[in-house]
Design a protein around this motif. Structure first.
Motif, mmCIF file in Angstrom:
data_model
loop_
_atom_site.group_PDB
_atom_site.id
_atom_site.type_symbol
_atom_site.label_atom_id
_atom_site.label_comp_id
_atom_site.label_asym_id
_atom_site.label_seq_id
_atom_site.Cartn_x
_atom_site.Cartn_y
_atom_site.Cartn_z
ATOM 1 N N ILE A 106 0.836 -1.199 0.000
ATOM 2 C CA ILE A 106 0.000 0.000 0.000
ATOM 3 C C ILE A 106 0.874 1.255 0.000
ATOM 4 C CG2 ILE A 106 -1.771 1.260 1.314
ATOM 5 C CD1 ILE A 106 -2.559 -1.597 2.444
ATOM 6 N N THR A 107 1.933 1.233 0.824
ATOM 7 C CA THR A 107 2.838 2.386 0.914
ATOM 8 C C THR A 107 3.505 2.677 -0.422
ATOM 9 O OG1 THR A 107 3.290 1.897 3.247
ATOM 10 C CG2 THR A 107 4.847 3.335 2.116
ATOM 11 N N ALA A 108 3.977 1.622 -1.085
ATOM 12 C CA ALA A 108 4.667 1.794 -2.365
ATOM 13 C C ALA A 108 3.781 2.499 -3.396
ATOM 14 C CB ALA A 108 5.116 0.433 -2.908
ATOM 15 N N PHE A 109 2.478 2.211 -3.368
ATOM 16 C CA PHE A 109 1.559 2.828 -4.323
ATOM 17 C C PHE A 109 1.094 4.221 -3.881
ATOM 18 C CE2 PHE A 109 1.183 -1.624 -5.625
ATOM 19 C CZ PHE A 109 1.257 -1.486 -6.999
ATOM 20 N N LEU A 110 1.048 4.456 -2.563
ATOM 21 C CA LEU A 110 0.554 5.742 -2.064
ATOM 22 C C LEU A 110 1.633 6.819 -1.950
ATOM 23 C CD1 LEU A 110 -1.913 4.746 0.833
ATOM 24 C CD2 LEU A 110 -2.490 5.531 -1.465
ATOM 25 N N GLU A 111 2.886 6.408 -1.732
ATOM 26 C CA GLU A 111 3.944 7.388 -1.462
ATOM 27 C C GLU A 111 4.101 8.448 -2.551
ATOM 28 O OE1 GLU A 111 8.171 7.635 0.809
ATOM 29 O OE2 GLU A 111 7.829 5.817 -0.353
ATOM 30 N N PRO A 112 3.986 8.118 -3.841
ATOM 31 C CA PRO A 112 4.108 9.167 -4.864
ATOM 32 C C PRO A 112 3.081 10.292 -4.717
ATOM 33 C CG PRO A 112 4.327 7.007 -5.865
ATOM 34 C CD PRO A 112 3.897 6.786 -4.448
ATOM 35 N N PHE A 113 1.933 10.017 -4.073
ATOM 36 C CA PHE A 113 0.913 11.050 -3.862
ATOM 37 C C PHE A 113 1.267 11.967 -2.689
ATOM 38 C CE2 PHE A 113 -1.375 7.525 -5.890
ATOM 39 C CZ PHE A 113 -1.973 8.190 -6.948
ATOM 40 N N PHE A 114 2.217 11.532 -1.849
ATOM 41 C CA PHE A 114 2.596 12.306 -0.667
ATOM 42 C C PHE A 114 3.957 12.972 -0.810
ATOM 43 C CE2 PHE A 114 -0.757 9.660 0.894
ATOM 44 C CZ PHE A 114 -1.290 10.312 1.997
ATOM 45 N N SER A 115 4.703 12.616 -1.820
ATOM 46 C CA SER A 115 6.035 13.187 -2.004
ATOM 47 C C SER A 115 6.338 13.309 -3.488
ATOM 48 C CB SER A 115 7.090 12.291 -1.335
ATOM 49 O OG SER A 115 7.189 11.062 -2.032
ATOM 50 N N LYS A 116 7.531 13.825 -3.786
ATOM 51 C CA LYS A 116 7.929 14.012 -5.176
ATOM 52 C C LYS A 116 8.499 12.725 -5.783
ATOM 53 C CE LYS A 116 8.927 18.933 -4.551
ATOM 54 N NZ LYS A 116 9.966 19.994 -4.538
ATOM 55 N N GLN A 117 8.600 11.684 -4.970
ATOM 56 C CA GLN A 117 9.148 10.421 -5.463
ATOM 57 C C GLN A 117 8.205 9.773 -6.476
ATOM 58 O OE1 GLN A 117 9.966 7.998 -2.045
ATOM 59 N NE2 GLN A 117 12.015 8.841 -1.798
ATOM 60 N N LYS A 118 8.800 9.189 -7.510
ATOM 61 C CA LYS A 118 8.009 8.462 -8.495
ATOM 62 C C LYS A 118 7.795 7.025 -8.015
ATOM 63 C CE LYS A 118 9.626 11.144 -12.471
ATOM 64 N NZ LYS A 118 10.336 11.101 -13.769
ATOM 65 N N LEU A 119 6.777 6.391 -8.565
ATOM 66 C CA LEU A 119 6.510 5.003 -8.225
ATOM 67 C C LEU A 119 7.683 4.150 -8.693
ATOM 68 C CD1 LEU A 119 4.397 3.035 -7.062
ATOM 69 C CD2 LEU A 119 3.499 2.769 -9.377
ATOM 70 N N ASN A 120 8.300 3.458 -7.741
ATOM 71 C CA ASN A 120 9.482 2.650 -8.034
ATOM 72 C C ASN A 120 9.051 1.243 -8.462
ATOM 73 O OD1 ASN A 120 11.841 1.050 -7.888
ATOM 74 N ND2 ASN A 120 12.743 2.417 -6.369
ATOM 75 N N PRO A 121 9.398 0.819 -9.691
ATOM 76 C CA PRO A 121 8.995 -0.504 -10.179
ATOM 77 C C PRO A 121 9.479 -1.640 -9.270
ATOM 78 C CG PRO A 121 9.869 0.825 -11.973
ATOM 79 C CD PRO A 121 10.145 1.583 -10.699
ATOM 80 N N VAL A 122 10.661 -1.454 -8.666
ATOM 81 C CA VAL A 122 11.194 -2.485 -7.763
ATOM 82 C C VAL A 122 10.294 -2.638 -6.539
ATOM 83 C CG1 VAL A 122 13.149 -3.193 -6.324
ATOM 84 C CG2 VAL A 122 13.559 -2.087 -8.529
#
Length: 285
Positions: A106-122
């Protein structure tokens, strides 16, 4: 740099070990889930406040926006804890703890909405491995099955935990980790005051030693260390690395209450643990 990474990783894993005690304690404290969390929050508030005073940590909130953010984060923490302890009561330590570790997904998919980080495929790949591990854990896909109910509560708890981590992440560089946990505990305690009127506190006196343990070891020490680690790792990385928590929990449950995990638990847990090892190595970069 390598030594620094090793130190930060060790700090995160030690915090995870302390948090892992929540499985056994949450399962076997003879009180309803909401009553356990209320008492846990009250005791943790006292412990962390004393620590902050000894260390002379500034407890002031710097802005109204931060104040509102702390309340929202505390709300998610409350929902996470209550539903997690319900999951433990319905299933067992192994299933309850492992199901909550869908939160890296869940965190991996939500984090891009909370920060400038892009969704990491890994992270997506590792998240899928965690999901497969959880799928293997489920004994029977029937809503009449208490274990499945426990797993569903665990997954909802994971969603709340991911949101809590993402909302508190932006504050870790500006505020001390102990100060953040103290304010969260106050919010949790206030939100659960209604439990005094409808929950069953009959066994409270006999459960005080266990409540002190969960407030001190799991909350005051473990969760504070994990909040502190967010200064050095992204939320997704910290989440995936801390997925080792259920493994610690299963070992603790076996040693102290002789709860023996099933073959599926070993397979599912092994998959989850593999994501921890991979992300621990990757996070050195």
């Amino acid at each position: 740099m390598e030594n620094s990474h090793g130190k930060n990783l060790s700090f995160l894993l030690l915090g995870t070990l302390f948090v892992s005690t929540s499985g056994v304690l949450g399962k076997y404290i003879a009180l309803p889930a909401e009553a356990i969390i209320f008492c846990r929050a009250i005791l943790a508030t006292i412990f962390i406040f004393i620590f902050c005073k000894i260390k002379k940590i500034d407890l002031k909130i710097k802005s109204r926006a931060d104040f509102i953010s702390f309340i929202i984060s505390g709300f998610f923490m409350t929902a996470h804890w209550v539903t997690y302890f319900i999951a433990l009561k319905l299933s067992n330590v192994a299933l309850g703890m492992l199901s909550i570790y869908t939160f890296p997904v869940i965190t991996a998919f939500l984090e891009p909405f909370f920060s400038k980080q892009k969704l990491n495929p890994v992270h997506v790949f590792l998240a899928v491995i965690v999901l497969i591990g959880v799928y293997i854990l489920v004994p029977d896909f029937s809503l009449e099955n208490d274990h499945l109910k426990g797993i569903l509560f665990g997954i909802f708890s994971a969603f709340c935990y991911a949101l809590r981590n993402l909302t508190i992440k932006k504050h870790v560089k500006e505020y001390d980790g102990s100060m953040l946990m103290l304010h969260q505990m106050v919010v949790v305690a206030v939100l659960l005051i209604p439990t005094l009127f409808f929950s069953d506190f009959t066994n409270l006196q006999s459960q005080i030693p266990l409540l002190i343990l969960v407030a001190l070891l799991t909350t005051s020490i473990g969760h504070t260390m994990m909040v502190h680690s967010l200064k050095h790792f992204s939320v997704a990385t910290a989440s995936i690395i801390s997925s080792v928590q259920p493994i610690f929990g299963i070992i603790i449950a076996y040693l102290f209450v002789n709860e023996i995990p099933s073959f599926n638990t070993f397979i599912g847990g092994g998959l989850i643990l593999s994501t921890v090892i991979i992300e621990s190595i990757r996070s050195k970069k």
